[in-house]
Enzyme design. Sequence first.
Site: not given
Ligand SMILES: NC(=O)C1=CN([C@@H]2O[C@H](COP(=O)(O)OP(=O)(O)OC[C@H]3O[C@@H](n4cnc5c(N)ncnc54)[C@H](OP(=O)(O)O)[C@@H]3O)[C@@H](O)[C@H]2O)C=CC1
Ligand SMILES: O=C(O)CCC(=O)C(=O)O
Length: 472
Positions: A164, A239, A273, A373
């Site tokens: 997904k 992660e 991240c 974050e």
């Molecule tokens: N550490 C990291 O790597 C990341 C951190 N973030 C943080 O998250 C914040 C919000 O971003 P966002 O994109 O909404 O992040 P999410 O963590 O909510 O989304 C990441 C993925 O998870 C999916 N998802 C969301 N809810 C569910 C659920 N209940 N079950 C299964 N899959 C789910 C999303 O799909 P869908 O949107 O269709 O629900 C998307 O594919 C950002 O501002 C940032 O701070 C975001 C992305 C990466």
């Molecule tokens: O790209 C990377 O090395 C780390 C992945 C990352 O930044 C994230 O998962 O948000």
Amino acid sequence: MGTTSITEEKEMETINPATKEKLGALRIINEKEINQKIESAEQAQKVWRKTSAPNRGDVLLELATLIEQEKEGLTQLLVDEAGKCTAQAAGEVDRTTSILRFLAGEGARLTGTTIPSTDINIMAYSVQRPLGVVGIITPWNVPLAIPVWKIAPALVAGNAVVWKPAPQTILIAEKLQEIFDASSLPEGLVQMVIAPGPEVGKKFAEHETIKAVSFTGSTDTGRIINQMVAPRGIRFQAEMGGKNPFIIMPDANLERAAADVIAGGLLDGGQRCTATSRIFVHQSVHQAFRKELTKQLANVRVGNPHDALSIMGPVVDEQQYRTVRSYIQSGIDEQLDLAFGGLPPAVEENKGYFIQPTLFDHVTQESKLAQEEIFGPVLVMIPFDDFDACLEQANDIRYGLSSSIYTQNIDWALQYVEEIESGLVHINLPSAYSEPQMPFGGIKATGIGGFRELGQHAVSFYTEWKTIYARK
Ligand SMILES: NC(=O)C1=CN([C@@H]2O[C@H](COP(=O)(O)OP(=O)(O)OC[C@H]3O[C@@H](n4cnc5c(N)ncnc54)[C@H](OP(=O)(O)O)[C@@H]3O)[C@@H](O)[C@H]2O)C=CC1
Ligand SMILES: O=C(O)CCC(=O)C(=O)O
């Protein structure tokens, strides 16, 4: 991103964050179709698990070549859909092929153990076996490399994948799925699911065929999925967030440190991240470093991500734009010392989601900006006098993904390595630096499951051990 209805069906739309123009749309699939995809993946896995592991590795090499052949198109999509600057987008494609090439070798290294039995007539050994069908959920910020670094170890270990992708980057996902479909993988082995996250999460949690789930994204969402999958006791790996410290000691090379704060903190607009977000600078070099960093920040060109001179493109969408701006506003409301950037008027209707890099100085540990974050180009600077106290503050955070120190002093460097609470530890390198052959992941609220991604360890999550006793 949004959903609109076309006749009876719903679509997921994607936009170009630099222009806000619609780029495309994919049909959202229904529950019955998700079930069909899971069942098809299960059938394909029965064929794939009988392919030898080194031969499975060969298919990963083929995928690397196919991705290389599509480099131009993939780079273009990463620029248009994710708002990455061209050099960073091309870098992500190259990184993806390196990951595939490294993990291909894991097919030939899928080792077990042979251990002497206490009985001379018994042979005892163990092997790693695939789990079956695994669910993978990925974010928009690294929309090519992260899916591949989860899918590749799953495949080389002999699993099928139901994947997904994030809604903001579905065209990149579609292109990657086309590449899987064009390769020699058995038909249906990798199945992309375009549907809302919570629905897919529920399905992964409940469908008996899904044997494990791997997720990258926010800590809140990761914890929700963890709760959802717990009743079936299946394996879960997540992660998640980071709030990564960058420590500048009195002997640091300040020019290099400033360049690496920018490299680690503003790469992809800080939407990583692993992004540097908290700069701890020793009082003795604080003013000199602030001068150097603000000088270098003034050269960070924010603009059209296709323009070779741009260093930062837009943030990914309106939601992210609003979130990051609200953090900057919160720093202004807290009357923090704004050393660079700030909050220009919101962009006009027809402009993209661009945000200037922003630096707040003299930030205290209690500030919201020092704790949460932000996932955008916002840096906070915290001057310190005492190294022990600095390490305590650096660790006084819920996250534990990455960190950096800048020093030539081996004692300071080793004390930091020993005491810092993070899964990735850098000395004189940006916090976002990583290589595919090394394990990747974090501790505390950054990671769930204890498994690492990338490196040789990546495959462990996708296998289980079988122990065999055979009497002669
Ligand atoms: N550490 C990291 O790597 C990341 C951190 N973030 C943080 O998250 C914040 C919000 O971003 P966002 O994109 O909404 O992040 P999410 O963590 O909510 O989304 C990441 C993925 O998870 C999916 N998802 C969301 N809810 C569910 C659920 N209940 N079950 C299964 N899959 C789910 C999303 O799909 P869908 O949107 O269709 O629900 C998307 O594919 C950002 O501002 C940032 O701070 C975001 C992305 C990466
Ligand atoms: O790209 C990377 O090395 C780390 C992945 C990352 O930044 C994230 O998962 O948000």
